[in-house]
Write a protein that holds these residues in place. Structure first.
Motif, mmCIF file in Angstrom:
data_model
loop_
_atom_site.group_PDB
_atom_site.id
_atom_site.type_symbol
_atom_site.label_atom_id
_atom_site.label_comp_id
_atom_site.label_asym_id
_atom_site.label_seq_id
_atom_site.Cartn_x
_atom_site.Cartn_y
_atom_site.Cartn_z
ATOM 1 N N PHE A 1 105.721 5.999 78.269
ATOM 2 C CA PHE A 1 107.076 7.048 78.114
ATOM 3 C C PHE A 1 106.378 8.223 78.539
ATOM 4 C CE2 PHE A 1 110.632 5.133 75.883
ATOM 5 C CZ PHE A 1 109.922 3.753 75.646
ATOM 6 N N GLN B 1 107.174 12.787 78.737
ATOM 7 C CA GLN B 1 107.987 13.957 78.129
ATOM 8 C C GLN B 1 107.510 15.244 78.743
ATOM 9 O OE1 GLN B 1 108.293 14.612 73.959
ATOM 10 N NE2 GLN B 1 110.146 15.510 74.339
ATOM 11 N N ARG C 1 112.303 12.818 75.866
ATOM 12 C CA ARG C 1 111.177 11.739 76.127
ATOM 13 C C ARG C 1 112.059 10.832 77.042
ATOM 14 N NH1 ARG C 1 110.027 8.950 70.826
ATOM 15 N NH2 ARG C 1 112.027 8.070 71.160
ATOM 16 N N PHE D 1 111.736 7.017 78.955
ATOM 17 C CA PHE D 1 111.079 5.818 79.359
ATOM 18 C C PHE D 1 110.380 5.641 80.701
ATOM 19 C CE2 PHE D 1 109.972 1.123 79.579
ATOM 20 C CZ PHE D 1 110.438 0.723 80.547
ATOM 21 N N VAL E 1 102.506 3.113 74.335
ATOM 22 C CA VAL E 1 103.196 2.504 73.315
ATOM 23 C C VAL E 1 102.878 1.013 73.039
ATOM 24 C CG1 VAL E 1 105.084 4.210 73.341
ATOM 25 C CG2 VAL E 1 105.301 2.104 74.486
ATOM 26 N N ASN F 1 113.404 1.334 74.853
ATOM 27 C CA ASN F 1 113.643 2.269 73.951
ATOM 28 C C ASN F 1 112.540 2.670 73.059
ATOM 29 O OD1 ASN F 1 115.032 3.755 71.532
ATOM 30 N ND2 ASN F 1 116.162 1.554 70.953
ATOM 31 N N GLY F 2 112.228 3.997 73.133
ATOM 32 C CA GLY F 2 111.076 4.377 72.467
ATOM 33 C C GLY F 2 111.094 4.297 71.016
ATOM 34 N N ASP F 3 112.338 4.459 70.427
ATOM 35 C CA ASP F 3 112.243 4.154 68.931
ATOM 36 C C ASP F 3 111.936 2.888 68.355
ATOM 37 O OD1 ASP F 3 115.394 6.397 68.566
ATOM 38 O OD2 ASP F 3 113.252 6.801 68.760
ATOM 39 N N TYR G 1 109.502 1.358 69.428
ATOM 40 C CA TYR G 1 108.041 0.934 69.537
ATOM 41 C C TYR G 1 107.359 1.498 68.036
ATOM 42 C CZ TYR G 1 108.110 -0.700 74.206
ATOM 43 O OH TYR G 1 108.418 -1.153 75.348
ATOM 44 N N TRP H 1 102.268 4.610 68.873
ATOM 45 C CA TRP H 1 102.060 5.493 69.901
ATOM 46 C C TRP H 1 100.756 6.121 70.077
ATOM 47 C CZ3 TRP H 1 106.538 7.843 73.092
ATOM 48 C CH2 TRP H 1 107.554 7.307 72.910
#
Length: 125
Positions: free
Chosen positions: A36, A38, A44, A46, A96, A108-110, A112, A115
Motif C-alpha cells: 500500500f 500513502q 492510503r 492499495f 503488508v 483492503n488495507g483494513d 491485513y 504492516w
C-alpha cells in the motif's frame, strides 16, 4: 510477524525502483502479501498484492502495466518492481501480510493484520 521494507529512494520520472520486504516470524509461504502507499495529505491506497500461493496477483488500475509484484518464498521476501515511475507515485510504501483473505479483501488495507514500516519513494519531474 515482522515486515522490513527497503529499496525506496529518489528517482527521476520514467525511472525504476525495486522495493523489497522481508517477512519474518512465521512461515512466509502461508501469508498473502502486498503493498500500500500513502502520500502526504492523501488517503492510503492499495498498490498490489499476491496470493500466498503466488498464483494470483492484484493491482491498482493506476499501476497496472508499470508495477510487478512477486515473491520468493525461499527468501521470505516480496518484491515490487516499479517501472515508468511518475511524480504521482511519490509516497511512503508499506508492505503488508495476512494469513487468510478472501479475494475481495486482498485490496483492503483494513483486512491485513501485519504492516511494515514505510519506505519512501520520491519521483521528481
Amino acid at each position: 510477524v515482522q515486515l522490513q521494507a527497503s529499496g525506496g529512494g529518489l528517482v527521476q520520472a520514467g525511472g525504476s525502483l525495486r522495493l523489497s520486504c522481508v517477512v519474518s516470524g512465521r512461515t512466509f509461504r502461508d501469508y498473502n502479501v502486498g503493498w500500500f502507499r500513502q502520500a502526504p495529505g492523501k488517503e492510503r491506497e492499495f498498490v498490489a498484492a499476491i496470493r500466498r500461493s503466488g498464483g494470483a496477483t492484484f493491482y491498482a488500475d493506476s499501476v497496472k502495466g508499470r508495477f510487478t509484484i512477486s515473491r520468493d518464498n525461499a527468501k521470505n521476501t516480496v518484491y515490487l518492481q516499479m517501472n515508468s515511475l511518475k511524480p504521482e507515485d511519490t509516497a511512503a510504501y508499506y508492505c503488508v501480510a495476512d494469513r487468510s483473505l478472501i479475494t475481495s479483501s486482498m485490496t483492503n488495507g483494513d483486512a491485513y493484520d501485519y504492516w511494515g514500516q514505510g519506505t519512501q519513494v520520491t519521483v521528481s519531474s
